[in-house]
Design a protein around this motif. Structure first.
Motif, short mmCIF file in Angstrom:
data_model
loop_
_atom_site.label_atom_id
_atom_site.label_comp_id
_atom_site.label_asym_id
_atom_site.label_seq_id
_atom_site.Cartn_x
_atom_site.Cartn_y
_atom_site.Cartn_z
N LEU A 106 64.77 30.14 25.09
CA LEU A 106 65.50 28.92 25.46
C LEU A 106 66.61 28.63 24.45
N ILE A 107 66.29 28.79 23.17
CA ILE A 107 67.29 28.55 22.13
C ILE A 107 68.44 29.55 22.26
N THR A 108 68.12 30.78 22.62
CA THR A 108 69.15 31.81 22.78
C THR A 108 70.06 31.48 23.96
N TYR A 109 69.48 30.97 25.07
CA TYR A 109 70.31 30.55 26.21
C TYR A 109 71.37 29.56 25.73
N GLU A 110 70.92 28.60 24.92
CA GLU A 110 71.81 27.56 24.43
C GLU A 110 72.85 28.13 23.47
N ALA A 111 72.42 29.00 22.56
CA ALA A 111 73.34 29.59 21.59
C ALA A 111 74.40 30.46 22.26
N LEU A 112 74.03 31.13 23.34
CA LEU A 112 75.00 31.96 24.07
C LEU A 112 75.96 31.14 24.92
N GLY A 113 75.70 29.85 25.03
CA GLY A 113 76.56 28.99 25.82
C GLY A 113 76.25 28.99 27.30
N GLY A 172 68.13 24.19 27.70
CA GLY A 172 67.59 25.49 28.08
C GLY A 172 66.49 25.38 29.11
N ALA A 173 65.61 24.39 28.95
CA ALA A 173 64.52 24.20 29.91
C ALA A 173 65.06 23.82 31.28
N ASP A 174 66.14 23.06 31.31
CA ASP A 174 66.76 22.70 32.60
C ASP A 174 67.28 23.93 33.32
N LEU A 175 67.84 24.89 32.55
CA LEU A 175 68.34 26.13 33.14
C LEU A 175 67.18 26.87 33.81
N VAL A 176 66.04 26.90 33.15
CA VAL A 176 64.85 27.57 33.71
C VAL A 176 64.32 26.80 34.91
N ASP A 177 64.23 25.48 34.79
CA ASP A 177 63.72 24.66 35.90
C ASP A 177 64.56 24.82 37.16
#
Length: 93
Positions: free
Chosen positions: A57-64, A71-76
């Motif tokens: 999740l942190i990596t999703y956010e760091a990659l933009g 990040g959790a919203d992206l997964v949800d």
């Protein structure tokens, strides 16, 4: 919450998120996007090291791929798999 992208802060500040590499990943992604003129929205498939779900999740956010803290919203929204915005780790690794 905006975080520094200075890799030197990864170990000097008392931050678990920075210690797992958020700043370094964010900085590398920003440099890549600037040099190639692409944006996270131009990416379809992503292979990343996901040793722990929280680190992913942190990596999703760091990659933009999403805003910091989302990040959790992206997964949800199923935006990290087939049919979503990105296909992440299709190799299953």
């Amino acid at each position: 919450m905006e975080m520094s992208t200075d890799p030197a802060t990864s170990l000097s500040e008392n931050s678990c998120i920075k210690m797992v590499g958020f700043d370094m990943t964010r900085n590398a992604a920003k440099q890549l996007y600037a040099k190639t003129s692409i944006t996270p929205q131009d990416v379809d498939v992503i292979e990343l090291h996901d040793c722990f779900s929280t680190n992913e999740l942190i990596t999703y956010e760091a990659l933009g791929l999403c805003k910091v803290g989302k990040g959790a919203d992206l997964v949800d929204a199923n935006d990290n798999t087939y049919g979503g915005k990105y296909v992440i780790n299709p190799s299953g690794d």
